[in-house]
Design an enzyme around this catalytic site. Sequence first.
Site, PDB file in Angstrom:
ATOM      1  N   ARG A  46      28.087  43.790  37.612  1.00  0.00           N
ATOM      2  CA  ARG A  46      28.980  42.980  37.100  1.00  0.00           C
ATOM      3  C   ARG A  46      29.765  43.870  35.992  1.00  0.00           C
ATOM      4  O   ARG A  46      31.231  43.551  36.061  1.00  0.00           O
ATOM      5  CB  ARG A  46      28.455  41.667  36.530  1.00  0.00           C
ATOM      6  N   TYR A  98      53.311  29.466  41.868  1.00  0.00           N
ATOM      7  CA  TYR A  98      51.929  29.051  42.878  1.00  0.00           C
ATOM      8  C   TYR A  98      51.279  27.591  42.411  1.00  0.00           C
ATOM      9  O   TYR A  98      50.935  27.636  41.312  1.00  0.00           O
ATOM     10  CB  TYR A  98      51.186  30.215  43.308  1.00  0.00           C
ATOM     11  N   ASP A 170      53.339  37.878  37.111  1.00  0.00           N
ATOM     12  CA  ASP A 170      52.733  37.706  38.467  1.00  0.00           C
ATOM     13  C   ASP A 170      53.571  38.330  39.364  1.00  0.00           C
ATOM     14  O   ASP A 170      54.692  37.831  39.757  1.00  0.00           O
ATOM     15  CB  ASP A 170      52.285  36.215  38.821  1.00  0.00           C
ATOM     16  N   LYS A 195      47.004  39.095  48.983  1.00  0.00           N
ATOM     17  CA  LYS A 195      48.282  39.362  49.522  1.00  0.00           C
ATOM     18  C   LYS A 195      48.604  40.728  50.254  1.00  0.00           C
ATOM     19  O   LYS A 195      47.709  41.281  50.758  1.00  0.00           O
ATOM     20  CB  LYS A 195      49.240  38.455  48.797  1.00  0.00           C
TER      21      LYS A 195
END
Length: 379
Positions: A46, A98, A170, A195
Amino acid sequence: MKFNTKTIHGGQQCDPAYGSVMPPIYQTSTYAQSTPGGHKGYEYSRTHNPTRHALENSFASIENGKYGLAFASGLAAIDAILKLLKPGDEVISTNDLYGGSYRLFTKIYKDFGIKFHFLCMENVENIENYINTNTKLIWVETPTNPMMNIIDIIATAKISKKHNLLLAVDNTFATPYLQKPLDLGADIVMHSATKYLGGHSDLVMGALVVNNKDLADRLYFIQNASGAICGPQDAFLALRGIKTLHVRMQRHCENGKAVAQYLAAHPKIENVYWPGFKNHPNHLIAKTQMSDFGGMVSFTTKGNNYKKAIKIIENLKLFTLAESLGGVESLAGHPASMTHASIPKQEREKIGVVDSLIRLSVGIEDSEDLITDLNQAIR
Ligand code: P1T
């Protein structure tokens, strides 16, 4: 190193164990220690993982930043940024963004006492009207999803610096191939690496890149403390995807242009949203801060006809009707009922996300085939 070289080599080295050219997939949760604390730099996956580490270096390199962080999704990356804030803090955000980001802001963080102002940032002076002593973060998406508006990053960065705020951009639609927000003055660049960075519609992932060491340390702390990390298999796939980012983006841009021009000339199409058009309201800013205009194109049918829009989407054969974008294959989406359904209709329509809006993620197939497909579907 220039950008194309960075996509392949940036932050990378051959694996020290056997010299493997691609970083191995370190599919392990933990690492042997000789004595408590006696490890080789990795304790628990992690916190750190060598495959993820190689990817985080690549993220940093292609965005011209110093520190990269990989997350389980784009929204997990945005969530980590919001965890820098405290109840009472305020965020100024683009109003066209978004739908999932909007949902995270309004349905989760609003209840934790964070106030969001959504505004049209095409006129950046508008931002200053909303700044007060509680304001901490400016959230910019550019080009915006799905209306393809462009926000002036340099001008916004001037405002954020003047008021000592964080500016997060973004960069999912543009990618660092087209636009590098840190170079333009942003503090944090964020990606849905699902993406274009991944590029093959085979993973879900988020990325952050920053230059400031204190900010990076706070984000690494949140990444480890909250634990929304990506796994090593996905890190490997993203690394592989990034190695072809520049050649894919070049073709996405060429095909995006061909499709946008075809649609703009079609008598059954009303509006085409693509920042490469000279009459796009922010074309000049796009030209200044981006090196090309990308592969995302949105459009509406003549007379804002919802039924015709749905018929077009249903008739497409090469474009797949699906959520997401940025893969090698072309996708079509209906923002009002899909990606932006979480934004109330009234709010959606104010920014242009009407029921007849179709969003295309133009892939890297032959553009003639894509246009033939659109042509038969529109007919
Ligand atoms: O899906 P995820 O990896 O969590 O990324 C969220 C996200 C953040 N920012 C932008 C600009 C995005 O487009 C997305 C995800 N978008 C879609 C799934 C979509 O079809 O628009």
